[in-house]
Design an enzyme around this catalytic site. Sequence first.
Site, short mmCIF file in Angstrom:
data_model
loop_
_atom_site.label_atom_id
_atom_site.label_comp_id
_atom_site.label_asym_id
_atom_site.label_seq_id
_atom_site.Cartn_x
_atom_site.Cartn_y
_atom_site.Cartn_z
N ARG A 132 -11.50 2.51 8.54
CA ARG A 132 -11.19 1.14 8.96
C ARG A 132 -12.45 0.43 9.46
O ARG A 132 -12.42 -0.78 9.65
CB ARG A 132 -10.22 1.15 10.14
CG ARG A 132 -8.79 1.53 9.87
CD ARG A 132 -7.90 0.31 9.64
NE ARG A 132 -6.67 0.25 10.39
CZ ARG A 132 -5.58 0.95 10.18
NH1 ARG A 132 -5.55 1.89 9.25
NH2 ARG A 132 -4.50 0.77 10.89
N ARG A 142 11.94 -11.77 5.60
CA ARG A 142 12.54 -10.51 6.04
C ARG A 142 13.45 -10.75 7.24
O ARG A 142 13.09 -11.45 8.18
CB ARG A 142 11.41 -9.55 6.40
CG ARG A 142 11.82 -8.12 6.44
CD ARG A 142 10.70 -7.22 6.08
NE ARG A 142 9.63 -7.23 7.07
CZ ARG A 142 8.53 -6.51 6.96
NH1 ARG A 142 8.35 -5.76 5.90
NH2 ARG A 142 7.61 -6.56 7.88
N ARG A 194 12.05 -10.44 13.07
CA ARG A 194 11.23 -9.78 14.11
C ARG A 194 10.11 -10.71 14.52
O ARG A 194 9.51 -11.36 13.66
CB ARG A 194 10.58 -8.52 13.53
CG ARG A 194 11.48 -7.36 13.48
CD ARG A 194 10.65 -6.07 13.54
NE ARG A 194 11.47 -4.95 13.18
CZ ARG A 194 11.45 -4.35 12.00
NH1 ARG A 194 10.58 -4.73 11.08
NH2 ARG A 194 12.26 -3.36 11.74
N LYS A 253 0.83 -1.21 0.00
CA LYS A 253 0.00 0.00 0.00
C LYS A 253 0.88 1.27 0.00
O LYS A 253 0.53 2.25 -0.65
CB LYS A 253 -0.88 -0.02 1.26
CG LYS A 253 -2.20 0.62 1.10
CD LYS A 253 -3.27 0.00 1.98
CE LYS A 253 -2.84 -0.23 3.41
NZ LYS A 253 -3.03 0.90 4.29
N ARG A 299 -2.53 -11.25 11.99
CA ARG A 299 -2.77 -9.85 11.59
C ARG A 299 -3.67 -9.78 10.37
O ARG A 299 -4.55 -8.93 10.26
CB ARG A 299 -1.43 -9.17 11.27
CG ARG A 299 -0.76 -8.51 12.44
CD ARG A 299 0.04 -7.26 12.04
NE ARG A 299 0.94 -7.40 10.92
CZ ARG A 299 2.25 -7.65 11.02
NH1 ARG A 299 2.80 -7.83 12.19
NH2 ARG A 299 3.01 -7.73 9.95
P1 AMP Z 1 -1.32 2.20 10.59
O1 AMP Z 1 -0.01 2.93 10.46
O2 AMP Z 1 -2.30 2.55 9.51
O3 AMP Z 1 -1.15 0.73 10.77
O4 AMP Z 1 -1.98 2.74 11.95
C1 AMP Z 1 -1.35 2.59 13.20
C2 AMP Z 1 -2.37 2.52 14.30
O5 AMP Z 1 -3.14 3.72 14.35
C3 AMP Z 1 -3.41 1.42 14.14
O6 AMP Z 1 -2.95 0.20 14.66
C4 AMP Z 1 -4.58 1.95 14.95
O7 AMP Z 1 -4.36 1.79 16.33
C5 AMP Z 1 -4.50 3.44 14.64
N1 AMP Z 1 -5.34 3.80 13.46
C6 AMP Z 1 -4.91 4.18 12.23
N2 AMP Z 1 -5.96 4.44 11.42
C7 AMP Z 1 -7.06 4.20 12.14
C8 AMP Z 1 -8.46 4.25 11.86
N3 AMP Z 1 -8.92 4.60 10.65
N4 AMP Z 1 -9.32 3.93 12.86
C9 AMP Z 1 -8.89 3.58 14.08
N5 AMP Z 1 -7.59 3.49 14.41
C10 AMP Z 1 -6.68 3.80 13.46
#
Ligand code: AMP
Length: 216
Positions: A91, A125, A158, A18, A169
């Site tokens: 999300r 990785r 990791r 992504k 995940r």
């Molecule tokens: P990401 O970098 O997109 O994996 O986001 C890191 C963390 O931020 C996620 O694990 C969530 O805890 C939070 N987060 C990011 N986007 C959202 C969203 N749209 N809704 C709720 N939590 C979010």
Amino acid sequence: MTSRVLRVIIMGPPGAGKGTISSRIASAFKLPHLSSGDLLRTHISQGTHIGREAKRYTSEGLLVPDQTMVSLILDSISGSELRWLLDGFPRTLPQAKALSENVGVDTVINLDVPDSTIIDRIKGRRVHLPSGRVYHDEYNPPKVARLDDHTGEELIQRPDDHPDTVRERLQHYNSQTRPVLDYYEKLNLLRSFTGTESDVLWPQIETFLHSEFSTE
Ligand code: AMP
């Protein structure tokens, strides 16, 4: 490409590429790239009110509450002249509905990369923890197997990259975002691109966006 309205959401499981596709879309179509994760990390590092709230959830691997996310994202896109690429949001179904009620969405790009490809990719990785250097058994191997090129120290996998953890995940992602994908499917906004390589998916996505949204 003229600077007409273009509101794009990108979705895809962790490890689907992504980040790569988002930066290509952002640069080819001159769209501001808004990543909800990056926005939250900025708030957290600046110690804002939102950051303090978000930290409680992100540090536990939980989703930040919908209300907080919706106002954060709506604030961020309000000044961007209806041109943006949203990554990591929505999300959940309430987030998707709140977005539709407040602003339009032109298309939702879904990177449909098979779980098995993602698991294989992440499985290979290896990292050198002290420096953060990242290698891959197949795509970016060190000069000597399992050893860092610069220090000769051992590389490790990791715990997060262990196939069982990755599988978990992915299951989590799939169950969480399925309702969002279904929602956009019903609105006829969802465009899925199936494949295993970003370099193969990208030309298809670029062609699609040009043909649908270019006014030239
Ligand atoms: P990401 O970098 O997109 O994996 O986001 C890191 C963390 O931020 C996620 O694990 C969530 O805890 C939070 N987060 C990011 N986007 C959202 C969203 N749209 N809704 C709720 N939590 C979010």
